[in-house]
Design an enzyme around this catalytic site. Sequence first.
Site, short mmCIF file in Angstrom:
data_model
loop_
_atom_site.label_atom_id
_atom_site.label_comp_id
_atom_site.label_asym_id
_atom_site.label_seq_id
_atom_site.Cartn_x
_atom_site.Cartn_y
_atom_site.Cartn_z
CG ASP A 69 -1.93 -1.03 1.28
OD1 ASP A 69 -1.91 -1.90 0.40
OD2 ASP A 69 -2.79 -0.99 2.19
CG HIS B 237 2.68 0.26 4.14
ND1 HIS B 237 2.55 -0.60 5.19
CD2 HIS B 237 1.49 0.90 4.01
CE1 HIS B 237 1.33 -0.47 5.70
NE2 HIS B 237 0.66 0.44 5.00
ZN ZN Z 1 -2.34 2.98 3.68
#
Ligand code: ZN
Length: 457
Positions: free
Chosen positions: A269, A411
Amino acid sequence: MKRSKKKKIKLTNTAKMIFGVLLIGILLCTLTFYHKDKTIEFEVHEIREEDNYTLKIDYPEIENKVVAEQATEYITNKKEEFLADAKKLKEVTETKCDLSITYTLDELFDYNALHVNVYSYMGGAHYNKEEKSYYFNPETGEEITIENFLEEGKLEDLANLAYYYTIENYKDNEKEYDEEWIKEGTSAKLENYSHFNLTKDGLELHFTYYQVGPYSDGEVSIIIPEEELAGIVKEEYLSIKSEPVDVNSPTKRDLSEFEGKKLLAFTFDDGPSDGPTNKLLDNLDKYNARVTFFVLGSRVNTYQNSLKRAYEMGNTIGSHTYSHLNLFKLGDYEIMKEINDTNDRVEKILGITPKYLRAPYGNTNEHIRELSNMYSILWDIDTEDWRYKDAEKIKDNIVKHAHDGAIILLHDIYGTSIDGALLAMEELKDEYAFVSLDEMIKLKGITLDKNKSYFSF
Ligand code: ZN
């Protein structure tokens, strides 16, 4: 004697105090400068989660240092204001405040536009939003305003067109409008024209909250068509041709080799980014892996090369919304804007529209799923990589919880997250196949339902 002794002691204490204050002062200055340097040089992404607030900031990673510093200073001020307000609020309410600062860099034909968006939630019905744009020549860093694109003294003519097209925009949307408000918000002042883009369709003008109507009208964007602009916009800026989309179709893998194998979906993400995303992509073939990226709309222009590369390799591209706001705190209009703006930007670059949505913080519900009309994908292994920034720890977390059909949350804005993911792949490669979401869903033979959120398969 006694007296003078006393005096001496007093002096010593004062001296000690002065010395102490000086020392603290020097220390604070050093820390402040160190912190400032650190912010500009290294920290391009900041996430914090405290009891009373969440904070998420993208600092501009752009080549022009002068503009980067100006924007960073603006962002730092906004952050400090927010932290002070959140601290005050903590004493009186239980509200969890939120600050999200994102930016978009548009590289246009001969100028760059950096748009910084600041969203803060301090309780109440909605986020406050501020936007600051910087237009500059990418080579010289020289500041550019809309007047650079206009023929001498033509701001008034532009204002008349803007007024007319704004009213048309309201009429087209069958919305009520306030002529006086629009007149004021489009009057021939430079500050009314601080958000613009020259596109192949004409001049796009962007009016912020309250500029031409009440908050509920949101941000209003209009396009003044090219044929109206002759004699107003300088000749050389008219008829701008858009860059053709230059993307190869993604490589598709023969999935039969994965049949009967345990499957893992690594998902990333908050990107795309430059360093971390590319490091991951560089290493995927080594593990015969494909993964999924839930990208932020605000970042896809800036990092479009990473995005294109990820897509062409056959990784799945999903949406993580535009500005990473808590969707529970937004009205329907704003939720749709967060979703649509991301899909539009991805479509412009890749020619495809994302079909998977991962709501920031996993904050989704029936209403948001229905509005979005996308497939809601969450996760069941949270590595908390953004908190630890420790590759070994992240790897251990993945290895410990891995199971067939798992969706792993990471991430691709931190090097440590990528290192952790790759270490885990190294350890799990004999037991598992690493697949994208598209592949996972195909291999599992699942028909997705838009009314559900998926945590694993
Ligand atoms: Zn996020």
